[in-house]
Design a protein around this motif. Structure first.
Motif, PDB file in Angstrom:
ATOM      1  N   ILE A  60       0.805  -1.159   0.123  1.00 40.30           N
ATOM      2  CA  ILE A  60      -0.123  -0.154   0.139  1.00 40.30           C
ATOM      3  C   ILE A  60       0.885   1.345   0.017  1.00 40.30           C
ATOM      4  O   ILE A  60       1.902   1.514   0.898  1.00 40.30           O
ATOM      5  N   GLU A  61       0.830   2.250  -1.133  1.00 40.92           N
ATOM      6  CA  GLU A  61       1.469   3.453  -1.228  1.00 40.92           C
ATOM      7  C   GLU A  61       0.621   4.461  -0.589  1.00 40.92           C
ATOM      8  O   GLU A  61      -0.523   4.614  -1.092  1.00 40.92           O
ATOM      9  N   VAL A  62       1.215   5.473   0.236  1.00 41.55           N
ATOM     10  CA  VAL A  62       0.577   6.457   0.693  1.00 41.55           C
ATOM     11  C   VAL A  62       1.456   7.727   0.539  1.00 41.55           C
ATOM     12  O   VAL A  62       2.380   7.830   0.895  1.00 41.55           O
ATOM     13  N   GLU A  63       0.662   8.448  -0.376  1.00 42.14           N
ATOM     14  CA  GLU A  63       1.246  10.176  -0.565  1.00 42.14           C
ATOM     15  C   GLU A  63       0.658  11.072   0.197  1.00 42.14           C
ATOM     16  O   GLU A  63      -0.440  11.400   0.202  1.00 42.14           O
ATOM     17  N   PHE A  64       1.706  11.665   1.186  1.00 40.00           N
ATOM     18  CA  PHE A  64       1.007  12.728   2.025  1.00 40.00           C
ATOM     19  C   PHE A  64       1.177  14.010   1.473  1.00 40.00           C
ATOM     20  O   PHE A  64       2.261  14.383   0.709  1.00 40.00           O
ATOM     21  N   LEU A  65       0.218  14.777   1.490  1.00 35.28           N
ATOM     22  CA  LEU A  65       0.195  16.126   0.950  1.00 35.28           C
ATOM     23  C   LEU A  65      -0.101  17.261   2.284  1.00 35.28           C
ATOM     24  O   LEU A  65      -1.248  17.151   2.763  1.00 35.28           O
TER      25      LEU A  65
END
Length: 419
Positions: A60-65
């Motif tokens: 699972i890839e999580v991109e934080f903005l």
């Protein structure tokens, strides 16, 4: 018979493939997580949390903005309306705006009784809309009065104020002309105008309510609300014990007065303790905001408290993967990593027990967190915040009386809500 058997085997294999597809549908999920900053190291902290999450969930890839506070409502609203909202978002008092429009996923099917049991019922109620849990409580905060211990000692003040009258007398004693040139150069207090909540304290402590019954307009255009804003006006304009607005043009310039020992008291949210400590070497103390004249304790002792929650978008392609991330982040041993860094508490008492041992500043807020009073959330919250600032400034600058400023705010909110 053979033909039927073959058909059955094909059907069985197809069912198995479909079942496997359902099970593995979220492998390789790519999630976006939007949150506004509570720390200068926001990106760095979340990178470390996501790295820990990936040890358990490598697929699972999580991109934080990191989305600035002054644009988060606009950007989030536009993204949801376009069908491209973040999979996971940090939500505060305006979350009903998104829940009402169906942009937030109900978590009723995800949160079991063990998870619920870790939170006070008031926190779960705050994070619910139309009877559905719309987010997991993640941060809890309240407000304290920060003060400079050395300035109190130099003025011979031996105890902190606990009532409005004591607060005024203390602020008056600490407002001085230290160099004898006939001009005040030291003040008892200051307020930050973009912290919309602190002057609201006096309005509610006088006995008024923040919202009307419909949560569409203010609930303080009344005798109690005017009394509260008149006390604010007394501090600012009548007795001049508050640092004047014309003395600074930015938050940095204003805070420098506190850091440099020219302002003695500063009401703010508890998480600013870390900011103050990092920016100055003053002998910092904190005490509970002094009580107001309201007859009931809930109003008289009110201070701004709030909950921030983690929500999942109804538009996400990967609800199960998003839940895995939210569940991971809200484990006490994980969420303390973030909360202790930024100076927050948790709605979970189990997490708070892991943080701030021996910290006298945080201990003041910790006691109040146990009886967390959270104002109701509303989809008109953002409008209220902006208009609170306008109301305070008009009074602080002497441009409007407390009664007129409150009446103007009510009219403005009525125009926005269409009532």
């Amino acid at each position: 018979m053979k033909r039927k058997l073959a058909m059955c085997l094909c059907a069985s294999m197809l069912a198995g493939l479909l079942s496997g597809a359902a099970v593995n549908a979220e492998e390789g999920a790519k999630l976006t997580f939007w949150k506004s900053p509570h720390s200068d190291r926001e990106d760095e902290i979340w990178a470390a949390v996501i790295e820990e999450f990936n040890k358990e969930n490598p697929d699972i890839e999580v991109e934080f903005l990191n989305v600035a506070w002054d644009s988060v409502v606009e950007k989030t609203t536009a993204a949801f309306a376009a069908g491209s909202g973040p999979d996971i978002s940090f939500q505060t008092e305006q979350f009903p705006l998104y829940a009402k429009n169906g942009y937030i996923l109900s978590l009723e099917d995800y949160v079991d009784e063990d998870k619920r049991a870790g939170y006070p019922e008031s926190a779960l109620e705050y994070c619910s809309y139309d009877g559905q849990l719309m987010g997991i409580p993640f941060v809890a905060l309240n407000s304290v009065m920060f003060y400079n211990k050395d300035m109190f000692a130099e003025a011979g003040i031996e105890s902190v104020p606990t009532t409005w009258d004591e607060l005024f007398e203390t602020a008056k004693a600490l407002t001085q002309d230290t160099d004898g040139d006939g001009e005040t150069d030291q003040w008892g207090m200051m307020f930050e105008m973009d912290d919309y909540w602190q002057p609201l304290t006096y309005i509610i402590q006088a006995g008024a309510d923040q919202w009307n019954e419909n949560l569409t307009n203010i609930g303080f255009n009344n005798e109690q609300g005017i009394e509260g804003l008149e006390f604010f006006n007394k501090l600012y304009n009548e007795e001049k014990v508050v640092l004047p607005l014309e003395m600074y043009t930015s938050k940095e310039e204003e805070r420098a007065y506190f850091y440099n020992g020219q302002v003695a008291m500063f009401p703010q949210q508890i998480q600013y303790a870390n900011t103050i400590r990092e920016a100055s070497d003053i002998n910092l103390g904190a005490f509970a905001l002094p009580s107001g004249p309201a007859e009931d304790a809930a109003h008289a002792n009110w201070n701004f408290a709030n909950i921030g929650m983690l929500s999942i978008s109804s538009q996400t392609k990967y609800p199960d993967a998003a839940w895995k991330f939210v569940e991971f982040v809200t484990r006490p041993e994980i969420e303390k990593t973030y909360l202790s860094e930024v100076g927050f508490f948790s709605p979970q008492m189990a997490t708070n027990e892991l943080m701030y041992e021996g910290d006298e500043i945080m201990a003041v807020a910790a006691e109040m967190i146990k009886q967390l009073q959270v104002s109701p959330a509303s989809d008109y919250a953002n409008a209220m915040l902006q208009n609170l600032k306008t109301m305070y400034e008009s009074v602080a600058r002497g441009a409007a009386s407390p009664a007129d400023a409150i009446a103007e705010m009510e009219n403005t909110m009525r125009a926005i809500s269409g009532e």
